[in-house]
Scaffold this active site. Structure first.
Site, PDB file in Angstrom:
ATOM      1  CG  ASP A 248     -16.153 -70.087  52.658  1.00  0.00           C
ATOM      2  OD1 ASP A 248     -15.400 -70.426  53.589  1.00  0.00           O
ATOM      3  OD2 ASP A 248     -17.103 -69.281  52.802  1.00  0.00           O
TER       4      ASP A 248
ATOM      5  CD  GLU B  78     -14.275 -75.189  56.978  1.00  0.00           C
ATOM      6  OE1 GLU B  78     -15.496 -75.106  56.722  1.00  0.00           O
ATOM      7  OE2 GLU B  78     -13.427 -74.474  56.443  1.00  0.00           O
TER       8      GLU B  78
ATOM      9  CG  ASP C 211     -14.807 -66.250  58.598  1.00  0.00           C
ATOM     10  OD1 ASP C 211     -14.334 -65.987  57.467  1.00  0.00           O
ATOM     11  OD2 ASP C 211     -15.894 -66.816  58.767  1.00  0.00           O
TER      12      ASP C 211
HETATM   13  O1  MIG Z   1     -19.309 -67.275  57.298  1.00  0.00           O
HETATM   14  O2  MIG Z   1     -19.310 -66.654  51.963  1.00  0.00           O
HETATM   15  O3  MIG Z   1     -14.651 -67.471  55.569  1.00  0.00           O
HETATM   16  O4  MIG Z   1     -14.594 -65.367  53.758  1.00  0.00           O
HETATM   17  O5  MIG Z   1     -17.038 -64.174  53.069  1.00  0.00           O
HETATM   18  C1  MIG Z   1     -19.933 -67.117  56.095  1.00  0.00           C
HETATM   19  C2  MIG Z   1     -19.422 -65.813  53.062  1.00  0.00           C
HETATM   20  C3  MIG Z   1     -19.342 -67.940  54.994  1.00  0.00           C
HETATM   21  C4  MIG Z   1     -17.013 -67.632  55.334  1.00  0.00           C
HETATM   22  C5  MIG Z   1     -15.732 -67.216  54.707  1.00  0.00           C
HETATM   23  C6  MIG Z   1     -15.809 -65.770  54.337  1.00  0.00           C
HETATM   24  C7  MIG Z   1     -16.943 -65.544  53.386  1.00  0.00           C
HETATM   25  C8  MIG Z   1     -18.250 -65.997  54.020  1.00  0.00           C
HETATM   26  N1  MIG Z   1     -18.138 -67.397  54.447  1.00  0.00           N
END
Ligand code: MIG
Length: 764
Positions: free
Chosen positions: A413, A416, A487
Site C-alpha cells: 500500500d 505511489e 479507496d
Molecule cells: O488510507 O492501511 O488503500 O486499503 O486499509 C490509509 C490503511 C492507508 C490505504 C489503503 C487501505 C488501507 C489503509 N491505507
C-alpha cells in the site's frame, strides 16, 4: 521542441534499414522504427536522450521480422505484413493494418486549446475553495496529436475512474492517492498504465507510450477533431500494437509487457479484510464467525495495526501475540494470512530497517545527499530507493521475517508513494539501477519496483507462486502483482464504476484485479453490500475491505437475508473456481483477462461500445448485475448468439435487449450456447478436501473446452506436472474426454449437468 501540434523534427534526410530496425534521420534528430513482432512496431524518438530504460518491457521481446522500408517523395513507408507505418515531416505518422485500412494519422492542424482561466477568475475560484491547479499539458514537450474519427472509441488506460469508453475525457498519468470519492472527472488514480486501445469503425489498434514521467491523454475533450498524448519529460517511446481484432491488440500489448502469471488457487477464494481489526482476538472472532456463518473464506488480511508503530517487518506482540502463533492458529482453520507492507520506513535510530537503510545508502535523498524525510503512518519516514536492484534485494530479503512466520501473501500500500506532508519534490534523488535520477522520473514506477522487490523476495523464500496485491503500479506490473483499486467508498456510483474499472484494467494487462467489496470508505447498506457481492462474484480478486470508522461490513453484521444471499454468491464463486482458474491459465499464454467488457469480443456491435453495466467472464458467461439502488428488474443486452439464463435455463436470442426480473437475490447471468463450464462442489476454503469431482455445466449445442488441473500452488506445472483435459460435447449430448497432457492424479468423477436442470434454480 515546440508547443502545439506534434513535434517539429524537420524533414526526413536519410534512412537506413538493418534487421528489424530502420534508422530515420530527421533534420533535428534521429528516429528509430523497429518491428518487435509483425504486429508490434516501436517508434523511438529521443526527445530527452538516447537512453531507453523501460520498466514495462523487460529484455528484448523482438523476434526476427522482415521489415520493408521504401521512400515515397517526402514520406517513408516502413512495414511488416501486418502493419505499415508512414513517416513524414515533423514526425507525421500514419499507420495501416494488414488489410490496408488506415488506423491513424497525426493531426495536421494546430491544436485549439480550451479557454484558460484568467488570473482574476482563478483567484475568485480559489477563494471559494476550488482546486484551480489544473494540470497544463500545453507546455509538455513530448506530444503526439492524432486525428480523431467520429467512430473512434477508447479503452484501456489501466485504472482510471469513469466509464468504459474513455472518449471525450482527459486523464493524467501520475500515481495519486486522493482520498476524495473517485468520480468520473478524476484525472488520475493510483496507477499509471499509458496504454490506449482505439477501436475504429473498421480496425483496432493499441498505443503504448512507455514513458514514466507525468503524462496525459486528452481523448477528444479539447476538440473532437483530435486526441493526443503529452508527456512532461522523457522520450517518445511508442509501441503500436495491431491485429485483426481487439483480443489481438491485448495479446500484443501483454506479449510486450508481460502477462499475469497463474496465481495459487486459494487466492481466487474469498478474502476478508478491514482496517480496524486491532488484535489477535479480533482476528479470531472474524475467523470463527466466517465458519460459523458458513461463508467460505480463504484469507484474512492484516492491515497496518499488526506492526509495532507501523514499522515494517515488525510484529506487535502485545496485541497480536507471538508472531507465528496466531497465523498458525488461523491456518489450522484453513485461513491464509496476508499482511500489509508500506514503503515508508520509520526514521528511528535503533530500528533495524532504518539503521540498515541509512548505513547502506538505500533511501532516497535530497539533492545534498541527506536522507529525504516525509511523513506517513510511522511518523517521519524515509523512502527506499527501489529502482536499484540491491535495494530491491535488501527489501525482498526482509520478507523472510514474514514467510518464516507463515504469512501467505503481501499487500503493498501507499506506494505511489504517498506522503502526508506534500508530494515529494521532483528533484528528490532516486536511482534507476546505477543511473542517478529523480522523483519526477521514478514516481510512476515506485510501486512497480516495490512490487518487483516483494515478488522476488517471496519467490526466493517460498516454493509457492507469490501473492502480492499492490495499489500503485505502472505498465507491466501485472508480472509481479495483483492490484486493487484503492479507496473506493460505499457508494452506488462506486459499485457501478467497478465494472468498467476492472474491465479496463483487464484490457491493460491486469487480469488479476479487484475492488473493495462493499466499499472502503463511508457506510454500506444491506442492499448495497448484497448487490456488490453479486456483481463482484466473478471479479478476479474477491476481497471485502473497509476503513476504520466505517460501518462494519462483514456479511453477518446485517440481517438474515443479507447474510444468506451473501453466502449463496460466495458459494457460487467457489463453484466456478475451476472456470476462473482455467481462464487464468489461458491468460498466461494469451494475456486475455478473466473479466472482459463485451466490446472485447463483439467490437462490431455498436450496442456494446458504451456498455458499462455488463461484463463477460471468459467467453461463456455474461453477467449483468443490478447496480442501482431499489431496482428489481433490469434490461440486459445480449450480443450475437443464443444465451441461456443460468437460473432458469431459458434460452434467449442475442442482438437485443431483454428484461430480466432481478429480485434482491438474483444477479442476472447467462451462459452462451455451446459452452462447457468446469465447476467444483463449494468448500469452506481451498484445500479443505481434495477436489475429486468435476462437474461440467453445459449449455445446449456442440461444445468443447480445455481444462487445466494441477496442485494449485507451485511451479510444478511449468515442469509438466499437470493434466490438460479436452472435453467435447457432441450434438447428441455425449461427453468425450481426451487427455492432452497427463501428469497429475485425475479426478475420480467427471459429470455433466445441463443448464436449467435446477442446479442453479432461483430461490424464490
Ligand atoms: O488510507 O492501511 O488503500 O486499503 O486499509 C490509509 C490503511 C492507508 C490505504 C489503503 C487501505 C488501507 C489503509 N491505507
Amino acid at each position: 521542441m515546440q508547443e502545439g501540434k506534434t513535434m517539429k523534427t524537420g524533414k526526413i534526410v536519410s534512412f537506413s534499414a538493418q534487421g528489424n530496425e530502420v534508422q530515420v534521420q530527421y533534420e533535428r534528430l534521429a528516429v528509430t522504427v523497429r518491428a518487435v513482432t509483425p504486429d508490434i512496431l516501436n517508434v523511438f524518438v529521443p526527445c530527452k536522450d538516447a537512453v531507453r530504460n523501460s520498466k514495462a518491457v523487460e529484455g528484448d521481446r523482438s523476434v526476427p521480422v522482415s521489415v520493408t522500408a521504401e521512400q515515397n517523395g517526402e514520406k517513408l513507408l516502413i512495414g511488416t505484413k501486418a502493419l505499415t507505418l508512414c513517416l513524414g515531416t515533423d514526425l507525421y505518422l500514419a499507420a495501416k493494418d494488414g488489410k490496408g485500412q488506415e488506423l491513424f494519422h497525426t493531426y495536421e492542424g494546430e491544436r485549439t486549446p480550451l479557454p484558460r482561466l484568467s488570473e482574476r477568475s482563478m483567484k475568485i475560484l480559489a477563494a471559494e475553495g476550488h482546486d484551480v491547479a489544473k494540470f497544463s499539458d500545453l507546455e509538455y514537450p513530448v506530444q503526439l496529436v492524432m486525428a480523431m474519427d467520429e467512430g473512434d472509441n477508447f479503452y484501456g488506460l489501466g485504472d482510471k475512474s469513469g466509464f468504459l469508453n474513455k472518449k471525450y475525457y482527459e486523464y493524467e498519468n501520475w500515481n495519486t492517492d486522493n482520498p476524495q470519492a473517485h468520480t468520473e472527472d478524476f484525472h488520475a488514480l493510483y496507477k499509471s498504465v499509458p496504454f490506449l486501445i482505439c477501436a475504429k469503425r473498421k480496425g483496432v489498434y493499441g498505443l503504448f507510450f512507455d514513458n514514466t514521467y507525468r503524462s496525459s491523454f486528452n481523448l477528444g475533450k479539447e476538440s473532437a477533431d483530435y486526441f493526443f498524448y503529452a508527456a512532461a519529460d522523457g522520450n517518445l517511446d511508442l509501441y503500436i500494437t495491431g491485429g485483426a481484432c481487439m483480443p489481438d491488440v491485448v495479446k500484443g500489448y501483454t506479449y510486450l509487457t508481460g502477462r499475469t502469471p497463474l496465481p495459487q488457487l486459494w487466492t481466487l477464494g474469498y478474502q476478508q479484510s478491514r482496517w480496524g481489526y486491532e488484535s489477535a482476538d479480533d482476528m479470531r472472532e472474524i475467523a470463527a464467525a466466517m465458519r460459523k456463518n458458513d461463508i467460505p473464506c480463504d484469507a484474512i488480511h492484516f492491515d497496518i495495526d499488526y506492526m509495532q508503530q507501523f514499522k515494517v517487518f515488525t510484529w506487535d506482540e502485545e496485541n497480536y501475540g507471538k508472531p507465528g502463533e496466531l497465523i498458525a492458529e488461523l491456518a489450522r482453520d484453513g485461513f491464509k494470512t496476508v499482511t500489509i507492507i508500506d514503503p515508508g520506513t520509520k526514521e528511528e535510530e535503533g530500528y533495524f530497517m532504518h539503521d540498515e537503510g541509512v548505513e547502506k545508502g538505500f533511501f532516497a535523498t535530497d539533492t545534498d545527499g541527506k536522507v529525504y524525510t516525509n511523513v506517513v503512518w510511522p511518523g517521519k519516514s524515509n523512502y527506499p530507493d527501489f529502482g536499484r536492484s540491491e535495494v530491491r534485494r535488501w527489501w525482498g530479503d526482509h520478507h523472510r521475517f514474514l514467510t518464516d512466520i507463515g504469512v501467505a501473501g503481501v499487500w503493498n500500500d501507499m506506494n505511489e508513494p504517498a506522503s502526508f506532508e506534500g508530494e515529494l519534490p521532483a528533484d528528490v534523488v532516486f536511482h534507476d539501477e546505477e543511473r542517478t535520477t529523480d522523483h519526477a522520473e521514478m514516481h510512476n514506477v515506485y510501486g512497480h519496483c516495490m512490487s518487483r522487490a516483494t515478488f522476488e523476495g517471496l519467490r526466493a523464500h517460498t516454493d509457492e507462486r507469490p501473492f502480492i496485491i499492490t495499489r500503485a503500479c505502472y505498465a507491466g506490473t501485472q508480472k509481479y502483482a495483483t492490484v486493487w483499486t484503492g479507496d473506493n467508498q460505499s457508494l452506488w456510483a462506486h459499485l457501478q464504476m467497478m465494472i468498467p474499472q476492472l474491465c479496463n484494467l483487464g484490457m491493460s494487462g491486469f487480469a488479476f484485479a479487484g475492488t473493495d467489496i462493499g466499499g472502503f470508505g463511508a457506510d454500506t447498506t444491506p442492499e448495497l453490500l448484497t448487490r456488490w457481492i453479486e456483481a463482484a462474484c466473478f471479479a478476479p480478486l474477491f476481497r471485502n475491505h473497509a476503513a476504520k470508522g466505517s460501518k462494519p461490513q462483514e456479511p453477518w453484521r446485517f440481517d438474515e437475508q443479507t447474510l444468506s444471499i451473501y453466502r449463496d454468491y460466495v458459494k457460487l464463486r467457489y463453484r466456478f473456481l475451476p472456470y476462473l482458474y482455467d481462464l487464468f491459465w489461458q491468460g498466461e499464454s494469451t494475456g486475455l483477462p478473466v473479466m472482459r467488457p463485451l466490446v472485447l469480443h463483439y467490437e462490431d456491435d455498436a450496442n456494446v461500445h458504451n456498455l458499462n453495466d455488463e461484463f463477460l467472464v471468459g467467453t461463456s458467461l455474461l453477467v449483468a448485475p443490478v447496480v442501482e439502488q431499489g431496482k428489481r428488474c433490469r434490461a440486459v443486452y445480449l450480443p450475437e448468439g443464443t444465451w441461456y439464463d443460468l437460473w432458469t435455463g431459458e434460452a434467449r436470442e442475442g442482438r437485443q435487449y431483454i428484461l430480466k426480473d432481478a429480485p434482491l437475490d438474483v444477479c442476472p447471468m447467462f451462459v452462451k450456447a455451446g459452452s462447457l463450464i468446469p465447476t467444483f462442489e463449494p468448500v469452506s476454503y481451498v484445500g479443505e478436501k481434495p477436489y475429486r469431482r468435476l462437474e461440467l455445466l453445459a449449455a445446449p449445442g456442440e461444445a468443447s473446452c480445455v481444462h487445466f488441473q494441477d496442485n494449485g500452488k507451485d511451479y510444478g506445472y511449468r515442469e509438466g506436472r499437470y493434466n490438460l483435459y479436452r472435453f467435447t460435447r457432441t450434438a447428441d449430448g455425449r461427453l468425450e474426454t481426451v487427455m492432452e497432457h497427463e501428469n497429475y492424479p485425475r479426478y475420480d468423477e467427471i459429470s455433466v449437468v445441463e443448464i436449467g436442470n435446477g442446479a442453479y434454480a432461483e430461490k424464490e
